[in-house]
Enzyme design. Structure first.
Site, PDB file in Angstrom:
ATOM      1  N   GLU A  69      -3.227   5.856   4.108  1.00 60.96           N
ATOM      2  CA  GLU A  69      -2.795   4.872   3.121  1.00 60.96           C
ATOM      3  C   GLU A  69      -3.831   4.686   2.026  1.00 60.96           C
ATOM      4  OE1 GLU A  69      -0.415   1.953   6.221  1.00 60.96           O
ATOM      5  OE2 GLU A  69      -2.589   1.872   6.120  1.00 60.96           O
ATOM      6  N   ASP A 124      -6.751  -5.105  28.391  1.00 59.36           N
ATOM      7  CA  ASP A 124      -6.329  -3.828  27.801  1.00 59.36           C
ATOM      8  C   ASP A 124      -5.699  -3.018  28.927  1.00 59.36           C
ATOM      9  OD1 ASP A 124      -7.571  -2.029  25.115  1.00 59.36           O
ATOM     10  OD2 ASP A 124      -6.614  -0.934  26.765  1.00 59.36           O
ATOM     11  N   THR A 175      -3.547  -4.017  19.561  1.00 64.17           N
ATOM     12  CA  THR A 175      -3.320  -2.769  20.289  1.00 64.17           C
ATOM     13  C   THR A 175      -2.890  -1.686  19.300  1.00 64.17           C
ATOM     14  OG1 THR A 175      -0.996  -3.237  20.711  1.00 64.17           O
ATOM     15  CG2 THR A 175      -2.586  -4.082  22.308  1.00 64.17           C
ATOM     16  N   ARG A 198       0.834  -1.207   0.000  1.00 67.99           N
ATOM     17  CA  ARG A 198       0.000   0.000   0.000  1.00 67.99           C
ATOM     18  C   ARG A 198       0.869   1.257   0.000  1.00 67.99           C
ATOM     19  NH1 ARG A 198      -3.142  -1.438   5.425  1.00 67.99           N
ATOM     20  NH2 ARG A 198      -1.373  -2.098   6.666  1.00 67.99           N
ATOM     21  N   GLN A 204     -11.576  -2.686  17.166  1.00 74.99           N
ATOM     22  CA  GLN A 204     -11.613  -3.939  16.392  1.00 74.99           C
ATOM     23  C   GLN A 204     -12.030  -5.138  17.233  1.00 74.99           C
ATOM     24  OE1 GLN A 204     -10.798  -3.470  13.082  1.00 74.99           O
ATOM     25  NE2 GLN A 204     -10.377  -1.351  13.648  1.00 74.99           N
ATOM     26  N   LYS A 256      -8.929   1.218  -1.233  1.00 76.52           N
ATOM     27  CA  LYS A 256      -9.417   1.726   0.055  1.00 76.52           C
ATOM     28  C   LYS A 256      -8.524   2.878   0.486  1.00 76.52           C
ATOM     29  CE  LYS A 256      -8.821  -0.534   4.130  1.00 76.52           C
ATOM     30  NZ  LYS A 256      -9.084  -1.540   5.166  1.00 76.52           N
ATOM     31  N   GLY A 284       0.395  -4.605  14.862  1.00 77.25           N
ATOM     32  CA  GLY A 284       1.668  -4.160  14.290  1.00 77.25           C
ATOM     33  C   GLY A 284       1.503  -4.073  12.785  1.00 77.25           C
ATOM     34  N   ASP A 285       1.280  -2.857  12.281  1.00 72.26           N
ATOM     35  CA  ASP A 285       0.948  -2.758  10.855  1.00 72.26           C
ATOM     36  C   ASP A 285       1.529  -1.504  10.207  1.00 72.26           C
ATOM     37  OD1 ASP A 285      -0.672  -0.928  12.090  1.00 72.26           O
ATOM     38  OD2 ASP A 285      -2.545  -1.620  11.215  1.00 72.26           O
TER      39      ASP A 285
HETATM   40  P1  NAD Z   1      -8.186   1.367  19.162  1.00 72.83           P
HETATM   41  O1  NAD Z   1      -7.334   2.578  19.380  1.00 72.83           O
HETATM   42  O2  NAD Z   1      -9.656   1.501  19.107  1.00 72.83           O
HETATM   43  O3  NAD Z   1      -7.854   0.261  20.275  1.00 72.83           O
HETATM   44  C1  NAD Z   1      -6.546  -0.079  20.647  1.00 72.83           C
HETATM   45  C2  NAD Z   1      -6.547  -0.521  22.097  1.00 72.83           C
HETATM   46  O4  NAD Z   1      -5.231  -0.984  22.435  1.00 72.83           O
HETATM   47  C3  NAD Z   1      -6.884   0.595  23.089  1.00 72.83           C
HETATM   48  O5  NAD Z   1      -8.020   0.232  23.851  1.00 72.83           O
HETATM   49  C4  NAD Z   1      -5.613   0.723  23.948  1.00 72.83           C
HETATM   50  O6  NAD Z   1      -5.887   1.041  25.291  1.00 72.83           O
HETATM   51  C5  NAD Z   1      -5.031  -0.678  23.813  1.00 72.83           C
HETATM   52  N1  NAD Z   1      -3.604  -0.783  24.128  1.00 72.83           N
HETATM   53  C6  NAD Z   1      -2.606   0.069  23.777  1.00 72.83           C
HETATM   54  N2  NAD Z   1      -1.424  -0.391  24.266  1.00 72.83           N
HETATM   55  C7  NAD Z   1      -1.697  -1.552  24.931  1.00 72.83           C
HETATM   56  C8  NAD Z   1      -0.910  -2.483  25.642  1.00 72.83           C
HETATM   57  N3  NAD Z   1       0.405  -2.313  25.770  1.00 72.83           N
HETATM   58  N4  NAD Z   1      -1.510  -3.582  26.167  1.00 72.83           N
HETATM   59  C9  NAD Z   1      -2.855  -3.770  26.058  1.00 72.83           C
HETATM   60  N5  NAD Z   1      -3.660  -2.897  25.406  1.00 72.83           N
HETATM   61  C10 NAD Z   1      -3.095  -1.808  24.854  1.00 72.83           C
HETATM   62  O7  NAD Z   1      -7.629   0.691  17.796  1.00 72.83           O
HETATM   63  P2  NAD Z   1      -8.348  -0.376  16.852  1.00 72.83           P
HETATM   64  O8  NAD Z   1      -9.161   0.290  15.802  1.00 72.83           O
HETATM   65  O9  NAD Z   1      -8.974  -1.448  17.684  1.00 72.83           O
HETATM   66  O10 NAD Z   1      -7.062  -0.964  16.115  1.00 72.83           O
HETATM   67  C11 NAD Z   1      -6.095  -1.701  16.830  1.00 72.83           C
HETATM   68  C12 NAD Z   1      -4.871  -1.891  15.983  1.00 72.83           C
HETATM   69  O11 NAD Z   1      -5.177  -2.738  14.873  1.00 72.83           O
HETATM   70  C13 NAD Z   1      -4.330  -0.607  15.384  1.00 72.83           C
HETATM   71  O12 NAD Z   1      -2.933  -0.600  15.565  1.00 72.83           O
HETATM   72  C14 NAD Z   1      -4.690  -0.674  13.932  1.00 72.83           C
HETATM   73  O13 NAD Z   1      -3.786   0.025  13.116  1.00 72.83           O
HETATM   74  C15 NAD Z   1      -4.631  -2.171  13.695  1.00 72.83           C
HETATM   75  N6  NAD Z   1      -5.444  -2.656  12.584  1.00 72.83           N
HETATM   76  C16 NAD Z   1      -4.916  -3.648  11.814  1.00 72.83           C
HETATM   77  C17 NAD Z   1      -5.648  -4.182  10.772  1.00 72.83           C
HETATM   78  C18 NAD Z   1      -5.100  -5.292   9.955  1.00 72.83           C
HETATM   79  O14 NAD Z   1      -5.663  -5.643   8.920  1.00 72.83           O
HETATM   80  N7  NAD Z   1      -4.044  -5.935  10.394  1.00 72.83           N
HETATM   81  C19 NAD Z   1      -6.925  -3.669  10.491  1.00 72.83           C
HETATM   82  C20 NAD Z   1      -7.462  -2.679  11.315  1.00 72.83           C
HETATM   83  C21 NAD Z   1      -6.707  -2.180  12.366  1.00 72.83           C
END
Ligand code: NAD
Length: 349
Positions: free
Chosen positions: A65, A170, A210, A54, A149, A78, A235-236
């Protein structure tokens, strides 16, 4: 007669409101299963897609992105962001929209919100991967990171992998309480936990989801016993990982599209000659997924354009014959295709 989604002059648009109504109309677990099937079917024809990592525009606080792909008949992209600081300002970490177009004419066929759809497709992809990689008969999942998520992940693992218990952790207890409340009455045994270690007790699957714009260590090596499946979602981005490197060295690693995952995934911590397996090859049966009960499998998920393409095509099919979309007037249609100026003059008063 009301215009149909296939009407050339208009582009069907699925708003957030309509996406919510569509998901409830179909049923969220059915949507998750349908999406997993659609994504799996497209992973089976992986080789015919146009693929590129991307296109990312980074800032100090986040990333924006574009994720394009095509199967030769349809083209999709997207727009998505990732801004971990956003939730503190009352905004989403991830927000998205996407478009599907006809390759033959280049005309858009669908414009859709993709914030909800990304959560759905990410969860469906995770569970689809776990079907091939997780220990057989797994019933307990640790869910680390209980943000936007998380409920989608938990429900997809219930609907697709037969998970019956989710153990939530969390660093923000409010997020865990929110996730537990949302999952109440959904057929899962939900166990809020106060540490990552507690969440992992008895879990055969560990999902990390996270958000932090840094190399975090959500899981350390001593937390991971043999035989588990790790579904690493958060991790992305370059410089944004969740797992200690030693876990990667003990795991068999499965990825979506290696050129993108080497930039964005957990494997950015490894030497470039470290072996990784492409998930599509497991799905087509070319290489094995889980081989034995002791193996640690890791799905290093970053999210790939084909998953969004599959999700957009699913939505285009699902809205046919429904009212879950609006018709957008975003295509010019002059009477003579070369007389665009004449069309403009028609609306001059
Ligand atoms: P969000 O901000 O709504 O939720 C993230 C949560 O992680 C928060 O509640 C936060 O308190 C918690 N957190 C932070 N550090 C932590 C730790 N050390 N231990 C435990 N909890 C911790 O974000 P989201 O929309 O749920 O997205 C989560 C992650 O997933 C993001 O990094 C996002 O970029 C990634 N993501 C990846 C994909 C994929 O296809 N791989 C798709 C969507 C989102």
């Amino acid at each position: 007669m009301a215009p149909q989604p296939s009407d050339l002059a208009f582009v069907p648009f699925v708003s957030v409101d309509n996406m919510m109504a569509l998901v409830h109309h179909i049923g969220i677990e059915t949507v998750l299963r349908d999406l997993a099937n659609a994504i799996e079917a497209d992973f089976k024809r992986w080789e015919l897609f146009d693929k590129t990592p991307r296109v990312a525009s980074h800032s100090d606080v986040g990333v924006i992105e574009l994720m394009p792909t095509s199967d030769g008949e349809m083209y999709g992209f997207k727009y998505v962001n990732g801004h971990p600081k956003n939730t503190k300002e009352g905004l989403q970490t991830v927000t998205a929209f996407g478009l599907l177009a006809d390759v033959d004419s280049g005309y858009p066929k669908l414009l859709s919100e993709m914030t909800l759809l990304t959560a759905l497709r990410t969860a469906a992809t995770s569970a689809m991967a776990a079907k091939h990689l997780a220990p057989k008969g797994a019933t307990v999942m640790a869910m680390i990171g209980n943000g936007a998520q998380s409920e989608f992940q938990c429900l997809a693992f219930k609907a697709i992998c037969g998970i019956t218990e989710v153990r939530l952790f969390d660093t923000d207890q409010g997020a865990t309480a929110k996730c537990a409340a949302n999952l109440a009455g959904m057929g899962l045994n939900v166990v809020p936990c106060t540490s990552g270690e507690e969440a992992m007790e008895g879990a055969q699957i560990i999902t990390t989801c996270t958000a932090d714009k840094q190399n975090a260590t959500i899981l350390t090596d001593n937390m991971i016993g043999s035989g588990v499946h790790i579904n690493a979602i958060g991790g992305d981005c370059p410089g944004k990982t969740e797992l200690h490197r030693d876990i990667l060295l003990r795991s068999d690693i499965f990825v979506e599209y290696p050129p993108q995952t080497w930039i964005e995934g957990e494997i950015q911590q490894l030497d470039k000659d470290h072996p990784v397996t492409e998930l599509w090859q497991v799905i087509t049966g070319q290489v094995p997924g889980r081989r034995d009960a002791k193996q640690i499998t890791l799905f290093d998920s970053v999210g790939f354009a084909i998953e969004d393409f599959s999700a957009l095509r699913y939505v285009l099919g699902a809205i046919q014959g429904t009212n879950f979309y609006a018709q957008l007037d975003m295509l010019a249609d002059p009477d003579d295709p070369r007389d665009l100026f004449g069309m403009l003059q028609r609306s001059k008063h």
